[in-house]
Design a protein around this motif. Structure first.
Motif, short mmCIF file in Angstrom:
data_model
loop_
_atom_site.label_atom_id
_atom_site.label_comp_id
_atom_site.label_asym_id
_atom_site.label_seq_id
_atom_site.Cartn_x
_atom_site.Cartn_y
_atom_site.Cartn_z
N GLU A 278 0.78 -1.24 0.08
CA GLU A 278 0.12 -0.01 -0.10
C GLU A 278 0.96 1.18 -0.04
OE1 GLU A 278 -2.29 -0.72 3.42
OE2 GLU A 278 -3.84 -2.18 2.32
N VAL A 279 0.36 2.40 -0.51
CA VAL A 279 1.22 3.84 -0.84
C VAL A 279 0.64 4.71 -0.13
CG1 VAL A 279 1.83 5.21 -2.54
CG2 VAL A 279 2.31 2.68 -2.90
N THR A 280 1.19 5.68 0.17
CA THR A 280 0.99 6.97 0.73
C THR A 280 1.96 7.86 0.10
OG1 THR A 280 1.93 6.80 2.93
CG2 THR A 280 -0.48 6.36 2.72
N GLY A 281 1.82 8.99 -0.38
CA GLY A 281 2.79 9.97 -0.86
C GLY A 281 2.22 10.78 -2.16
N GLU A 282 3.15 11.13 -2.76
CA GLU A 282 3.14 12.03 -4.15
C GLU A 282 3.46 11.08 -5.29
OE1 GLU A 282 4.70 16.36 -5.93
OE2 GLU A 282 5.33 15.68 -3.74
N TYR A 283 2.56 11.30 -6.28
CA TYR A 283 2.81 10.44 -7.47
C TYR A 283 1.96 11.17 -8.74
CZ TYR A 283 -1.59 8.43 -5.67
OH TYR A 283 -2.81 8.31 -5.45
N ALA A 284 2.29 10.54 -9.72
CA ALA A 284 1.22 11.16 -10.89
C ALA A 284 0.10 10.27 -11.05
CB ALA A 284 2.22 11.27 -12.29
N ASP A 285 -1.14 10.75 -11.19
CA ASP A 285 -2.37 10.14 -11.39
C ASP A 285 -2.47 9.54 -12.92
OD1 ASP A 285 -3.23 12.30 -12.87
OD2 ASP A 285 -4.96 12.77 -11.43
N TYR A 286 -3.65 9.05 -13.12
CA TYR A 286 -4.07 8.50 -14.34
C TYR A 286 -4.18 9.37 -15.34
CZ TYR A 286 -8.64 9.55 -13.04
OH TYR A 286 -9.90 10.32 -12.64
N ARG A 287 -4.23 10.82 -15.31
CA ARG A 287 -4.12 11.84 -16.13
C ARG A 287 -2.70 12.56 -16.41
NH1 ARG A 287 -7.96 16.03 -13.36
NH2 ARG A 287 -7.06 15.01 -11.78
N GLY A 288 -1.66 12.01 -15.64
CA GLY A 288 -0.42 12.64 -15.64
C GLY A 288 -0.30 13.78 -14.82
N ILE A 289 -1.27 13.99 -13.84
CA ILE A 289 -1.14 15.11 -12.86
C ILE A 289 -0.58 14.65 -11.58
CG2 ILE A 289 -2.50 17.05 -11.84
CD1 ILE A 289 -4.25 16.79 -14.16
N MET A 290 0.46 15.47 -10.93
CA MET A 290 0.91 15.30 -9.66
C MET A 290 -0.17 15.49 -8.62
SD MET A 290 3.74 14.06 -10.37
CE MET A 290 4.33 13.87 -8.68
N VAL A 291 -0.28 14.33 -7.55
CA VAL A 291 -1.27 14.23 -6.74
C VAL A 291 -0.90 13.72 -5.37
CG1 VAL A 291 -3.28 14.05 -8.25
CG2 VAL A 291 -2.02 11.92 -7.48
N PHE A 292 -1.24 14.26 -4.28
CA PHE A 292 -0.92 13.50 -3.07
C PHE A 292 -2.14 12.63 -2.93
CE2 PHE A 292 0.80 17.51 -1.60
CZ PHE A 292 2.27 17.19 -1.80
N GLY A 293 -1.83 11.27 -2.32
CA GLY A 293 -2.79 10.26 -2.30
C GLY A 293 -2.47 9.03 -1.22
N ALA A 294 -3.35 8.16 -1.23
CA ALA A 294 -3.26 7.02 -0.50
C ALA A 294 -3.80 5.78 -1.13
CB ALA A 294 -3.51 7.21 0.96
N SER A 295 -3.50 4.62 -0.82
CA SER A 295 -4.12 3.32 -1.56
C SER A 295 -4.44 2.42 -0.49
CB SER A 295 -3.13 2.87 -2.82
OG SER A 295 -2.03 2.48 -2.22
N MET A 296 -5.20 1.39 -0.72
CA MET A 296 -5.49 0.24 -0.05
C MET A 296 -5.48 -0.98 -0.97
SD MET A 296 -5.76 0.39 3.30
CE MET A 296 -5.40 1.77 4.39
N CYS A 297 -4.79 -2.06 -0.50
CA CYS A 297 -5.03 -3.46 -1.44
C CYS A 297 -6.00 -4.09 -0.83
CB CYS A 297 -3.72 -3.84 -1.31
SG CYS A 297 -2.29 -3.23 -1.92
N LEU A 298 -7.14 -4.38 -1.58
CA LEU A 298 -8.23 -5.14 -1.12
C LEU A 298 -7.97 -6.59 -1.73
CD1 LEU A 298 -11.24 -2.79 -2.06
CD2 LEU A 298 -9.79 -3.07 -0.08
N THR A 299 -7.07 -7.30 -0.99
CA THR A 299 -6.38 -8.56 -1.59
C THR A 299 -7.45 -9.70 -1.86
OG1 THR A 299 -6.16 -9.36 0.48
CG2 THR A 299 -4.03 -8.37 -0.68
N ARG A 300 -8.33 -9.72 -1.14
CA ARG A 300 -9.60 -10.64 -1.36
C ARG A 300 -10.49 -10.60 -2.84
NH1 ARG A 300 -15.15 -10.07 1.63
NH2 ARG A 300 -15.59 -8.68 -0.28
N ASP A 301 -10.35 -9.23 -3.06
CA ASP A 301 -11.20 -9.02 -4.58
C ASP A 301 -10.09 -8.59 -5.56
OD1 ASP A 301 -13.58 -9.60 -3.46
OD2 ASP A 301 -13.72 -7.37 -2.73
N HIS A 302 -8.90 -8.73 -5.14
CA HIS A 302 -7.70 -8.28 -6.19
C HIS A 302 -7.89 -6.86 -6.72
CE1 HIS A 302 -6.67 -12.41 -5.92
NE2 HIS A 302 -7.87 -12.83 -6.40
#
Length: 393
Positions: A278-302
């Motif tokens: 799982e990730v937290t921090g700064e990265y480029a989103d699906y539009r190529g724009i820099m964002v701050f964000g966080a993710s969660m891995c829902l492993t049961r549902d891939h």
């Protein structure tokens, strides 16, 4: 360049360097604070949304168990599995299929199709008669559309959900498939229900509901005063899910009709699907724009759940503060430079007078006199000279 000018320039440079250093340190501290606060907030939001998603999935599982436990469906399925091909079996299939269509589908509009599959994955009963005979096991192997193979050998109350998929033969809408094994109305010697070689497959089409749950719109629709705080506070915020095929499976705030059409191959998606991280921090989103964000891995549902907002919007308060800080810094530097000029002129005036007198003497003007003011070393020496002259006289 005169000594006074050099001294003024030196002290002014020191003041500017000091103010600049304080400005840089303050600016960096504020930026780090805004960044860290945003990332922590997104981590909290994505954790909360993860719980909301699982609650949504639990509702689908509960509906699947409820309908698979329907006595009429269980009895009819058990009977049809035992009947040979013929008119009686065909009549029984049409009767229970009509029951599914008229008594079940109308009860829950989020479900578009109800199928019952035999042990080979063939549709033997369906709310849509044109689906009879379809080999869903082949579709599972080709598209990973559902989890029939797991369900056919499962225990009572086990339900298997497959995240959003799209199968043209089932309709144009994206769907969530939920499958569970059907059990007989009869029990074994231990009092446990006997499993049948059949499963129920429900096709849910409530993708918009899932999007509304994640965005908080559903809470507002239910009468809550708040719910869409993230979307109202941050105009560039987005929260969405991506499946194992890197396709977005919930509505996007910025791209219409994105479900199962928009490919997302960003850093959080790769980290989750490829590394289970799982990730937290700064990265480029699906539009190529820099964002701050966080993710969660829902492993049961891939699946990956992501919440994010543009860096520019998060740091917007800093830009306004930075402008004010620049103006204040320039003002402080200007006042400092003026103060240095005035003070240096005051401190060096005796030396300036002496230097001027010396130049006059060099030119032959021996009558020149210097007026010394102040209580510094030069002023004290002048007073001592006067006292000495008085004593001699």
């Amino acid at each position: 360049m005169t000594f006074q000018a050099k001294l003024t320039l030196l002290l002014t440079t020191l003041i500017i360097a000091l103010v600049g250093g304080l400005f840089y340190e303050f600016d960096s501290s504020i930026q780090d604070y805004l960044k860290d606060t945003a990332i922590k907030n997104f981590h909290t939001i994505v954790e909360t949304s993860e719980g909301a998603y699982f609650a949504f999935a639990d509702k689908l599982q509960a509906r699947t168990l409820d309908w698979s436990s329907d006595g009429s469906i269980r009895s009819a399925t058990e009977k049809i599995l035992l009947l040979p091909e013929g008119e009686e079996r065909s009549t029984a299939i049409h009767t229970i299929s009509q029951y599914l269509r008229e008594e079940k589908l109308g009860y829950d509009p989020s479900i578009s199709i109800i199928d019952i599959l035999d042990e080979n994955g063939i549709v033997i009963i369906s709310s849509h008669l044109n689906r009879l005979g379809i080999n869903e096991k082949e579709e599972e192997e080709e598209f990973n559309a559902h989890r029939f193979s797991e369900a056919i050998g499962s225990q009572f109350r086990e339900v298997f959900i497959t995240n959003v998929v799209h199968e043209p033969d089932e309709g144009m809408e994206p769907m969530i498939h939920s499958v569970t094994r059907i059990f007989s109305t009869m029990k074994d010697a231990n009092g446990s229900l006997l499993p049948l070689n059949a499963v129920m497959l429900l096709h849910f089409t409530n993708i918009d509901e899932l999007g509304n749950i994640l965005s908080g719109q559903q809470q507002v629709d239910q009468g809550a005063l708040t719910g869409r705080v993230l979307f109202e506070y941050l105009k560039t915020a987005d929260i969405y899910m991506v499946n194992k095929d890197n396709l977005i499976v919930t509505p996007s705030r910025f791209i219409a009709d994105a479900v199962l059409k928009l490919r997302v191959d960003t850093y959080p998606v790769k980290a989750c699907l490829e590394e289970g991280r799982e990730v937290t921090g700064e990265y480029a989103d699906y539009r190529g724009i820099m964002v701050f964000g966080a993710s969660m891995c829902l492993t049961r549902d891939h699946t990956v759940l992501i919440a994010e907002a543009q860096v520019d919007e998060i740091l917007a308060p800093l830009k306004e503060l930075r402008l004010k800080m620049i103006l204040v810094s320039v003002l402080i530097a200007g006042i400092g430079a003026l103060g240095v000029a005035l003070l240096s002129n005051r401190f060096l005036r005796n030396l300036t007078s002496i230097a001027t007198a010396a130049n006059e003497i060099v030119r032959g003007n021996m009558s020149v006199r210097v007026k010394i003011k102040g209580h510094d070393e030069i002023g004290r020496k002048k007073r001592l000279k006067r006292k000495a002259l008085k004593i001699i006289k």
